[in-house]
Motif scaffolding. Structure first.
Motif, PDB file in Angstrom:
ATOM      1  N   ARG A 233       5.133 -15.565  24.439  1.00 50.04           N
ATOM      2  CA  ARG A 233       4.459 -14.313  24.055  1.00 50.04           C
ATOM      3  C   ARG A 233       2.850 -14.336  24.060  1.00 50.04           C
ATOM      4  N   ASP A 234       2.595 -12.903  24.302  1.00 49.09           N
ATOM      5  CA  ASP A 234       0.686 -13.103  24.502  1.00 49.09           C
ATOM      6  C   ASP A 234       1.125 -12.400  22.608  1.00 49.09           C
ATOM      7  N   LEU A 235       0.433 -13.274  21.357  1.00 51.10           N
ATOM      8  CA  LEU A 235      -0.141 -13.533  20.437  1.00 51.10           C
ATOM      9  C   LEU A 235      -1.357 -12.252  19.639  1.00 51.10           C
ATOM     10  N   SER A 236      -1.964 -11.351  20.769  1.00 48.28           N
ATOM     11  CA  SER A 236      -2.671 -10.501  20.009  1.00 48.28           C
ATOM     12  C   SER A 236      -2.492 -10.126  19.855  1.00 48.28           C
ATOM     13  N   GLY A 237      -0.900  -9.197  19.581  1.00 50.10           N
ATOM     14  CA  GLY A 237      -0.476  -7.851  18.914  1.00 50.10           C
ATOM     15  C   GLY A 237      -0.518  -8.593  17.405  1.00 50.10           C
ATOM     16  N   ASP A 238       0.375  -9.986  17.907  1.00 50.66           N
ATOM     17  CA  ASP A 238       0.914  -9.854  15.994  1.00 50.66           C
ATOM     18  C   ASP A 238      -0.963 -10.637  15.544  1.00 50.66           C
ATOM     19  N   ALA A 239      -1.437 -11.041  16.217  1.00 51.94           N
ATOM     20  CA  ALA A 239      -3.411 -11.155  15.652  1.00 51.94           C
ATOM     21  C   ALA A 239      -3.551  -9.782  14.932  1.00 51.94           C
ATOM     22  N   GLN A 240      -3.518  -8.606  15.377  1.00 49.85           N
ATOM     23  CA  GLN A 240      -4.119  -7.673  15.428  1.00 49.85           C
ATOM     24  C   GLN A 240      -3.628  -7.370  13.766  1.00 49.85           C
ATOM     25  N   GLN A 241      -2.103  -7.311  13.677  1.00 49.98           N
ATOM     26  CA  GLN A 241      -0.912  -6.697  12.764  1.00 49.98           C
ATOM     27  C   GLN A 241      -1.321  -7.827  11.245  1.00 49.98           C
ATOM     28  N   PRO A 264      -5.182 -19.735  21.930  1.00 47.92           N
ATOM     29  CA  PRO A 264      -5.139 -18.393  20.815  1.00 47.92           C
ATOM     30  C   PRO A 264      -5.986 -17.979  20.417  1.00 47.92           C
ATOM     31  N   GLY A 265      -7.715 -19.022  20.377  1.00 43.31           N
ATOM     32  CA  GLY A 265      -9.219 -18.282  20.392  1.00 43.31           C
ATOM     33  C   GLY A 265      -9.217 -16.901  20.746  1.00 43.31           C
ATOM     34  N   GLU A 266      -8.916 -16.685  21.895  1.00 48.14           N
ATOM     35  CA  GLU A 266      -8.586 -15.589  22.715  1.00 48.14           C
ATOM     36  C   GLU A 266      -7.773 -14.801  22.323  1.00 48.14           C
ATOM     37  N   CYS A 267      -6.973 -14.866  22.066  1.00 45.64           N
ATOM     38  CA  CYS A 267      -6.014 -14.503  21.479  1.00 45.64           C
ATOM     39  C   CYS A 267      -6.213 -13.842  20.213  1.00 45.64           C
ATOM     40  N   GLY A 268      -7.106 -13.788  19.231  1.00 43.95           N
ATOM     41  CA  GLY A 268      -7.422 -13.854  17.300  1.00 43.95           C
ATOM     42  C   GLY A 268      -6.993 -14.492  17.000  1.00 43.95           C
ATOM     43  N   ALA A 269      -6.797 -15.782  17.320  1.00 41.33           N
ATOM     44  CA  ALA A 269      -6.568 -16.707  16.178  1.00 41.33           C
ATOM     45  C   ALA A 269      -7.914 -17.102  15.391  1.00 41.33           C
ATOM     46  N   ASP A 270      -7.047 -16.927  13.762  1.00 41.20           N
ATOM     47  CA  ASP A 270      -8.709 -18.000  12.977  1.00 41.20           C
ATOM     48  C   ASP A 270      -8.618 -19.130  12.722  1.00 41.20           C
ATOM     49  N   ILE A 271      -6.929 -19.493  13.272  1.00 43.88           N
ATOM     50  CA  ILE A 271      -7.318 -21.609  12.888  1.00 43.88           C
ATOM     51  C   ILE A 271      -6.122 -22.197  13.816  1.00 43.88           C
ATOM     52  N   VAL A 272      -6.737 -23.108  14.607  1.00 47.25           N
ATOM     53  CA  VAL A 272      -5.411 -23.452  15.033  1.00 47.25           C
ATOM     54  C   VAL A 272      -4.937 -24.847  14.967  1.00 47.25           C
ATOM     55  N   VAL A 273      -4.329 -25.618  15.296  1.00 49.88           N
ATOM     56  CA  VAL A 273      -3.751 -26.498  14.888  1.00 49.88           C
ATOM     57  C   VAL A 273      -2.671 -27.302  15.429  1.00 49.88           C
ATOM     58  N   GLY A 274      -1.878 -28.734  15.968  1.00 46.61           N
ATOM     59  CA  GLY A 274      -1.706 -29.000  17.329  1.00 46.61           C
ATOM     60  C   GLY A 274      -1.826 -30.341  16.793  1.00 46.61           C
ATOM     61  N   SER A 275      -1.223 -31.028  17.948  1.00 49.77           N
ATOM     62  CA  SER A 275      -0.640 -33.003  18.399  1.00 49.77           C
ATOM     63  C   SER A 275      -2.006 -32.921  19.588  1.00 49.77           C
ATOM     64  N   SER A 276      -2.546 -34.347  19.511  1.00 53.57           N
ATOM     65  CA  SER A 276      -3.071 -34.553  20.879  1.00 53.57           C
ATOM     66  C   SER A 276      -2.313 -35.777  22.032  1.00 53.57           C
ATOM     67  N   GLN A 277      -0.743 -35.918  20.524  1.00 45.31           N
ATOM     68  CA  GLN A 277      -0.266 -36.830  21.061  1.00 45.31           C
ATOM     69  C   GLN A 277      -0.230 -37.903  22.511  1.00 45.31           C
TER      70      GLN A 277
END
Length: 964
Positions: A233-241, A264-277
């Motif tokens: 889902r598009d997270l842009s609206g969540d980021a705005q909230q 995610p950065g284009e959706c408004g995320a401030d911090i992004v995490v994950g695994s490169s596995q």
């Protein structure tokens, strides 16, 4: 001619053969070293150094040592107990193909896995470049400007992101909202971390409840993209909230998916995490894998872990280094941004090399194939009458299977396939790089009713569309730097890897005499099993019966480590020493709470302690109170007694290191333990210096309640350039119920999970198993004794040139003694000639040697730890280099050489500087380049001159250098 007698058979079957190969000191060399240090034998030396009350009361009960071939055969039998089913579980762990050129030349190459953390940047340019590639990869894929050089796993990265958001956020709330689509292991680790920090975790039960929660009060919100059920889902609206609440928006994501998805950065995320596995690293039952964290630029000085930055060297050329080191936990202690010490450098290097090898188009092609297979699989399942949830996904499908769920999961196992039991009425199927057409057809067979016609793969392939909606398709470019677009042929890749490794100084070239860091041999026979498919290709959340080999290995290794430490119970889950520290302190706090003593929140820590100790204590919700050390560097027991009395009702624990951070066996440690116990506190014995204790003394016997070990130090898991690590937490009997648990295994405790996977970095546990199996009790004790002998030999040999700090006072007629490391005092040179310990460290590079630990625990000193695996010839090479450097210092002191233009101030000397037409220095090029006889044939040439640290911090740049 008389033939010599045939030796007796028992003399030809030497089970101690490996011990002699691991320990670098032979019998003749040992006799010489003992004569120099003035001891009649190893046993006599140890008796002088280890206080009588501390020495082991009983020997370790371990299986007798065996040779390499037998140990490998036994471990193969263990590995065969694991069941290698095709995994479609997903949940953050995926099958992947490690390109052969990377497998052989990085993962299995001691030039990469035996390197230390790149604190000496001039001799670490190869791995630093690989890490800057990793940071660039993460920044490009997430569309955020700053990333660090890896974290431990996705779950701990999310927990670090939570702490980061709390530090930098403007909200006064202490609530974190987590989307129900986040991976369950991530939620579990966050809950563990949040509890002592006083953070409330809000977990809405549905998408509707999530939207409602975003209207409330919180400092951060965390979402998964793609979600754990595969939905998009598009997270842009969540980021705005979230931003409307002045809170931070954290997104956990998948790097391979981001080749196709809007980042995610284009959706408004401030911090992004994950695994490169899934970028080339096997699943390995949970690790090691390099996690990542990226953030907005304004958060960079609060970012946890290490950042590789670009600076310049003394010749004005670009050079890499670890940036912002003054905020590292070793310096900031309880004010640190994190307690993380070991990262996951080797897995991060592999991920970056995978991206370099495949490039942006190759990664996109892999992702497109996965997404196409997912679309084809979904259509086929729908033809078979299955209910596939939703219309949007990248690689994971959720099936509502109702009452047939258990039967279908069991049928899949019978057909050699693991599906994810998402709930009692749903299954999930996650595809990956290793998925084939045959796999898709086998999955259809699992869900087909008897006699039901199979879907036509070719027909579906011709007509299927991706399940990624257009508004979520990525449009921005990524990995545009030439390094990701130049090495796709194997020849080019092979040469690139070799070019980087040639820049570095690792254990395969030189002794690395780092005090407190224990850089010892990582034997090839110990490393071989790491890439066996029976260990490497196992999913951490496969059904328990499929991990029988891992479970038995885990149980045996824990039993052996209990013998080594004298403790009653151990958990191998912590995937770094810092996490073992943290888990141990949580266990202590959980114990106090269970005893109705939850008010105990004071942690006493000596001023000499490792920086991770106070950092871990504050993370565990403890208030740190520093206690004094005496003039000899020992814990000041009088001051400790006063503090214990002052905080008696609130005393939780004291954290000490034994042997001490100053490298000596403190004689009153039992008295210290008894004092703390009288006031109701527990004793945490940091296991950083365990290489001096195994077989000689056991913390669980002399009064310790909790210790963490560093398997990447004492028990031979290699440092990998700064990770991976394993930090088991060891406890006495009454603390065993409070060891880390994991809900996926049903072993939940009051502490909870500290790592994403139940077995932590399980894939590297065979290394320590092999080491202990081949050494046996006698060999392990001999290793500890030899390490102590080697340190005392260095101290004695260098005594006329560099005094040793804190050596235990000698008895009449005897020399002063140290433990397994010695601190060489260089402090007087600053006044006498302007030379610092750093100058000596850089000059050692010209000698082809890695510097000892610099300015820890005392400024302007070098802490030297030779380890038992170094031969006398290499120890002598280091000693002769230090003596030669002392003569170079003497020339400056005598005024024969300039204080500002000399061999030490200008070190290290590069080939480019030495070959330049202009040579403005008052000493010969030959003297700069070849300070020791015999260097020419194997000269190590530093790739850069001395690096300007201040410039690098002032102008922080942490991605690939633009090509001009």
């Amino acid at each position: 001619m008389t033939m010599p007698p045939v030796p007796a058979l028992q003399t030809l079957e030497d089970p101690q053969e490996f011990v002699a190969r691991h320990i670098g000191i032979g019998a003749d060399d040992e006799a010489h070293m003992l004569s120099v240090v003035g001891a009649a034998s190893r046993a006599a030396l140890i008796a002088e150094i280890v206080p009588p009350g501390v020495a082991r009361r009983k020997p370790m009960q371990l299986p007798p040592a065996v040779g390499e071939a037998q140990a490998l055969a036994e471990l193969q039998q263990l590995a065969a107990r694991n069941q290698q089913l095709k995994s479609f579980i997903g949940q953050g762990y995926y099958g992947t193909h490690t390109p052969g050129v990377i497998l052989r030349n990085v993962l299995e190459n001691p030039g990469w896995y035996t390197a230390y953390t790149p604190y000496q940047a001039e001799i670490s340019q190869g791995r630093l470049e690989a890490l800057i590639n990793f940071q660039t990869l993460v920044c490009d894929m997430t569309a955020l400007p700053i990333a660090n050089a890896s974290l431990l796993d996705e779950a701990t990265a999310a927990a670090e992101a939570m702490a980061l958001a709390l530090r930098v956020g403007e909200s006064a709330s202490r609530s974190l909202v987590i989307d129900p689509g986040v991976h369950p292991q991530t939620i579990e680790v966050i809950r563990t971390r949040a509890r002592p920090m006083g953070i409330e975790v809000v977990l809405p039960a549905s998408a509707v409840a999530w939207q409602q929660a975003l209207e409330g009060d919180y400092f951060a919100a965390l979402a998964q993209y793609p979600a754990t059920d595969g939905s998009l889902r598009d997270l842009s609206g969540d980021a705005q909230q979230v931003h409307a609440r002045e809170a931070a928006f954290i997104v956990a994501t998948d790097l391979l998916a981001l080749t196709l998805l809007k980042p995610p950065g284009e959706c408004g995320a401030d911090i992004v995490v994950g695994s490169s596995q899934r970028l080339g690293m096997p699943m390995g039952a949970g690790g090691p894998h390099a996690a990542f964290i990226a953030c907005r630029d304004e958060f960079k000085r609060a970012l946890p872990g290490r950042i590789v930055g670009v600076s310049r060297d003394a010749l004005g050329q670009p050079a890499y280094r670890l940036a912002l080191q003054t905020r590292e936990q070793h310096i900031r202690r309880e004010k640190a941004t994190s307690n993380i010490c070991t990262a996951q450098v080797l897995p991060a290097v592999i991920a970056s090399m995978y991206a370099v090898y495949h490039g942006p188009r190759g990664l996109e092609r892999i992702a497109l194939r996965v997404a196409r297979y997912a679309a084809i699989l979904a259509q086929g399942l729908q033809q078979l009458g299955q209910h596939v949830a939703g219309n949007d996904s990248f690689d994971t499908l959720l099936l509502h299977t109702g009452k047939a769920t258990a039967a279908l999961a069991a049928r899949a196992v019978c057909m050699g396939v693991n599906l994810r039991r998402f709930s009692e009425e749903a299954l999930a199927i996650a595809l990956d790089e290793t998925t084939t057409r045959a796999d898709i057809e086998r999955l259809w067979q699992i869900f087909a009713l008897p006699g039901q016609e199979q879907p036509d793969f070719a027909a579906l392939a011709a007509g299927s569309a991706l399940r990624i909606p257009d508004h979520l398709r990525r449009s921005s470019a990524f990995l545009t730097h030439p390094v990701f677009n130049s090495h796709h042929a194997e020849t080019a890749m092979l040469r690139y890897i070799r070019a980087l490794s040639d820049k570095d100084l690792a254990l395969d070239r030189s002794m690395i005499p780092l005090g407190s860091c224990t850089m010892k041999l990582n034997a090839t026979s110990e490393m071989i099993p790491v890439t066996w498919p029976a260990f490497a290709q196992i999913h951490p959340f496969a059904p328990p019966e499929q991990l029988a080999g891992y479970q038995l290995l885990d149980a045996q290794l824990r039993a052996w480590l209990c013998e080594a430490t004298g403790y009653a119970g151990i958990s191998l889950q912590p995937n770094a020493g810092s996490q073992g520290e943290y888990a141990g302190l949580l266990a202590i706090q959980a114990y106090h709470a269970a005893c109705g003593q939850a008010q105990r929140d004071i942690c006493l820590i000596p001023s000499s302690a490792h920086g991770t100790n106070p950092a871990s204590a504050q993370m565990a919700g403890l208030e740190v109170v520093v206690t004094a050390c005496d003039a000899q560097g020992n814990v000041d027991l009088e001051d400790l007694a006063r503090k214990c009395q002052q905080y008696s009702e609130r005393l939780s624990c004291v954290m000490i290191t034994y042997p001490s951070t100053h490298g000596v066996f403190e004689s009153r440690v039992q008295e210290l333990c008894a004092l703390v116990h009288r006031h109701g506190g527990r004793v945490y014995v940091d296991g950083a210096n365990m290489n001096a204790l195994v077989g000689i003394a056991a913390p669980g016997e002399f009064g310790g309640d909790v210790s963490h070990l560093n398997l990447h130090k004492t028990f031979c898991i290699p440092h990998g350039g700064g990770g991976p690590g394993v930090g088991p937490v060891c406890v006495v009997e009454d603390l065993v119920p409070f060891l880390p648990g994991h809900t996926s295994t049903g072993l939940f405790s009051g502490v909870g999970a500290v790592s994403a996977a139940p077995l932590g970095n399980a894939a590297v546990l065979p290394i320590s198993w092999m080491y202990m199996r081949m050494m046996g009790a006698e060999g392990l004790r001999r290793a500890s004794e030899t390490a102590i002998l080697s340190a005392n030999y260095i101290s004695c040999r260098l005594q006329p040139y560099y005094p040793t700090l804190y050596a235990n006072p000698a008895a009449p007629g005897r020399r002063a003694r140290v433990g397994h490391e010695c601190i060489l005092d260089l402090r007087g040179f600053k006044a006498s000639c302007g030379v610092s310990a750093e100058d000596v460290a850089k000059r050692l590079i010209d000698y082809g040697l890695h510097a000892p630990t610099l300015s820890f625990p005392v400024a302007n000193t070098l802490m030297v730890e030779p380890t038992e695996s170094e031969p006398l010839a290499e120890i002598e090479r280091f000693i002769e280099a230090m003596i030669s450097i002392r003569e170079e210092i003497r020339q400056i002191e005598a005024g024969a050489v300039s204080r500002n233009d000399n061999l030490l101030k200008n070190a290290p000397h590069t080939a480019a500087a030495l070959l330049a037409e202009d040579w403005p220095h008052g000493y010969a090029r030959e003297q700069a380049a070849f300070p020791q006889p015999g260097q020419r044939p194997s000269k190590y040439w530093p790739p850069v001159a001395r690096i300007d640290n201040v410039y690098g911090d002032r102008y922080l740049h942490c991605s690939c250098i633009p090509m001009t």
